[in-house]
Each structure stands twice: as structure tokens, then as C-alpha cells.
Design a protein around this motif. Structure first.
Motif, PDB file in Angstrom:
ATOM      1  N   CYS A 120      -3.425  -2.182  -4.809  1.00 55.84           N
ATOM      2  CA  CYS A 120      -3.340  -3.030  -3.937  1.00 55.84           C
ATOM      3  C   CYS A 120      -4.254  -4.201  -4.099  1.00 55.84           C
ATOM      4  O   CYS A 120      -4.648  -4.479  -2.657  1.00 55.84           O
ATOM      5  N   MET A 163      -9.483   2.544   1.062  1.00 57.10           N
ATOM      6  CA  MET A 163      -9.032   2.954   2.426  1.00 57.10           C
ATOM      7  C   MET A 163      -8.698   5.124   1.655  1.00 57.10           C
ATOM      8  O   MET A 163      -7.358   4.705   2.357  1.00 57.10           O
ATOM      9  N   CYS A 184      -4.976   5.608  -0.150  1.00 64.40           N
ATOM     10  CA  CYS A 184      -3.625   4.863  -0.870  1.00 64.40           C
ATOM     11  C   CYS A 184      -3.540   5.363  -2.026  1.00 64.40           C
ATOM     12  O   CYS A 184      -4.566   5.180  -3.348  1.00 64.40           O
ATOM     13  N   HIS A 195      -8.685  -1.455  -3.446  1.00 67.61           N
ATOM     14  CA  HIS A 195      -7.808  -0.096  -3.009  1.00 67.61           C
ATOM     15  C   HIS A 195      -8.414   1.503  -2.999  1.00 67.61           C
ATOM     16  O   HIS A 195      -7.786   2.354  -2.670  1.00 67.61           O
ATOM     17  N   ALA A 199      -0.870   2.713  -3.748  1.00 68.16           N
ATOM     18  CA  ALA A 199      -0.641   2.378  -4.155  1.00 68.16           C
ATOM     19  C   ALA A 199      -1.640   0.947  -4.075  1.00 68.16           C
ATOM     20  O   ALA A 199      -2.697   1.003  -3.820  1.00 68.16           O
ATOM     21  N   HIS A 205       1.095  -0.887   0.369  1.00 64.69           N
ATOM     22  CA  HIS A 205      -0.101  -0.025  -0.524  1.00 64.69           C
ATOM     23  C   HIS A 205       0.921   1.215   0.171  1.00 64.69           C
ATOM     24  O   HIS A 205       2.183   0.958   0.260  1.00 64.69           O
TER      25      HIS A 205
HETATM   26 CU   LIG Z   1      -3.360   0.289  -0.095  1.00 64.48          CU
END
Ligand SMILES: [Cu+2]
Length: 307
Positions: free
Chosen positions: A242, A249, A238, A246, A240, A201
Motif C-alpha cells: 500500500c 501498519m 496489512c 506498508h 496489500a 490495504h
Molecule cells: Cu496498508
């Protein structure tokens, strides 16, 4: 903990406002945000410096190009110079000038990178762990023991469901709000120890100039110090890719004055204590004899309190 005059002033004068601030983000949607930390301001300054150097180069290069195309075009009777194949003077110039430009950009950039990596003298450390798809915040130092998860706020979570029928525009801070934000004090150097429990992340708050990967098995570090007087809610995400959720978050940081932060830590500890009390020790039954003897004294106390 460093308490400055400015933070004390805002504690006294701005106590009404921090909890209701919708968002203090400084982005205008077109450029890097100047942000609210010395690092983010330095990053913005460097970014603009490099930008204007690029603009200067573009003006000179495209200017010369367009001028040459117009001035020496075939229809104006221009004849190509086929005799000039080499000029040492020109080669020296076009080597030295870019080197100078690169050095002018590299020196402040290296200086800023060193500042970013300088974790010394932090006033508060927080371990941040990324999960699919939430963040865990575990405080150390003065707030040791405060530990919680931060997940997407419910109204955003409901609205994002397929065929939810909820207009995302009707949800305040859609996908950028959480149930429990990270709370930090202003004027204090906060060190983030970053890791992950599953995939990679990245914890990112643009206004702090703070962004780094959270990698399983590694601990990365970043730091920020929000200038006193810049208390408020700051939002990030976040950064990245993930996994499936994704985009769900977000990172929300609630910056408070040192006094308000101290109070918040005490509230968290009190709530934690209260949550643990019933399970470990059931409330002791009241002693009947003492209860019978008490009414007169209680009445006297109640009367005093009412007066
Ligand atoms: Cu993430």
C-alpha cells in the motif's frame, strides 16, 4: 451478547493474564496456523486435507515415474513399444480419477467459502478503515461511539528509522505492535466492515482466518468468533502493498472476555467524556457560602471514611 460458561470461567480465573499476554499467535513459522476461531480451524483442516491429497498424488506419480525409469532402462535391454498409440481405457481412467479428486476438494472448499461469507447473527460490528499507514476502528452496536486510530508503536517506529542505532531485536514485537489495539470480546461473532480512505490495504490476522482487501469506495465484510478461553493478543499485518510504509501498519487484536470487554467500553466512553468536558463547560466556581458551611459536614464524612 452471548456469555458462555467457559468465558465466565476465564473471566474469573484468567483476569490476571490477558493484559500481560505477549502474544497468543499459534503459528509455528512453517505451516498455516490452526488459529483460534472455527473458521481458521476449518481452513487449517481443508489445507491439510488438500496437502495430503497432493502428497498422495506425488507419491503415486513420481513412484511410477522413478520405477519405470529404473526398471525399463535401455541398459537393461528394454525395447520401446511403438505399437500402442491409443487406449480408451487409460484415457477414461486418467479423466475420471482427477475429476473425483477435484470434487473431493471442491465440496468442502465451497462449503467453507459459504461459511466465510455468512455475516448473519453477528454480535458486534466494527468499521475498519485503512489509511497510509494506520487503521481506524469505529465500533457499532453495543460499543457504539468508540472510535480511534491504531498506529505503529513508538519503540518500533524509532528503531525502524535509518541509522537509528537501535537493534530491532531489542524491541519486543518489532513492527508488530501498535499504540492502541482493537479490543474484541471472545465468544461473540465480530463482523468487520472494511474500507479504505486512500489506496488498497488488506486487514489480516492469521489466527482468525481473517484476511480481506480494504478498497476505497467499497465496503468488504469479514467475520470471526474467537473461541472462549482463547483470550489474548493476536497479531497481523496489512497484506496489500500500500505504499512506502506498508510494513509499518500492523494489526493487533486484544481479545478479552465479554465482561472485560464491557468494562473496556465503559472506560473508553468515560475517557471520551472527560476529554470533552473542559472544552464545553468550564468547571463551576465553588460557592463561597456553601464552602464555608461545609467544613463541619466534610470533616464528619472524612472521619467516617477514614474509619
Ligand atoms: Cu496498508
Amino acid at each position: 451478547m452471548r456469555v458462555t460458561k467457559a468465558s465466565l470461567f476465564s473471566a474469573a480465573g484468567g483476569a490476571c493474564c490477558w493484559s500481560t499476554a505477549a502474544s497468543a499467535n499459534t503459528s509455528n513459522g512453517y505451516n498455516l496456523p490452526i488459529g483460534v476461531t472455527s473458521l481458521s480451524e476449518a481452513m487449517y483442516g481443508l489445507h491439510m486435507e488438500v496437502f495430503w491429497i497432493c502428497v498422495g498424488i506425488a507419491v503415486v506419480v513420481f513412484g511410477a515415474m522413478i520405477y519405470s525409469l529404473l526398471k525399463f532402462r535401455h541398459s537393461q535391454g528394454a525395447v520401446a513399444d511403438t505399437s500402442m498409440v491409443h487406449s480408451t481405457k487409460v484415457e477414461v481412467i486418467w479423466t475420471i480419477v482427477p475429476v473425483i479428486i477435484l470434487v473431493v476438494m471442491a465440496v468442502p472448499a465451497a462449503d467453507l467459502i459459504l461459511k466465510q461469507e455468512d455475516m448473519r447473527d453477528s454480535g458486534l460490528s466494527i468499521k475498519v478503515t485503512g489509511y497510509q499507514w494506520k487503521w481506524q476502528y469505529a465500533y457499532m452496536d453495543a460499543a457504539d461511539g468508540v472510535n480511534f486510530f491504531s498506529t505503529l508503536k513508538q519503540d518500533s517506529n524509532f528503531a525502524r528509522q535509518l541509522d537509528s542505532g537501535i537493534d530491532p531485536h531489542s524491541v519486543p514485537n518489532y513492527l508488530l505492535d501498535v499504540d492502541k489495539p482493537l479490543v474484541v470480546p471472545s465468544g461473540v461473532k465480530v463482523r468487520i466492515l472494511l474500507t479504505s480512505m486512500d489506496v488498497i490495504h488488506a486487514w489480516w490476522v492469521p489466527d482468525f482466518g481473517a484476511k480481506r482487501s480494504a478498497i476505497p469506495g467499497f465496503v468488504n465484510e469479514i467475520w470471526f468468533r474467537v473461541d472462549p478461553g482463547k483470550e489474548g493478543i493476536y497479531r497481523g499485518q496489512c497484506a496489500a502493498l500500500c505504499g512506502r510504509d506498508h510494513g509499518y501498519m500492523p494489526v493487533v487484536v486484544d481479545v478479552r472476555t465479554p465482561d472485560q470487554f464491557k468494562q473496556w467500553v465503559e472506560e473508553q466512553r468515560a475517557a471520551e467524556k472527560q476529554a470533552q468536558t473542559p472544552a464545553s463547560s468550564p468547571p463551576a466556581p465553588a460557592a463561597p457560602a456553601a464552602a464555608a458551611a461545609a467544613p463541619a459536614a466534610l470533616t464528619a464524612t472524612t472521619a467516617r471514611n477514614l474509619n
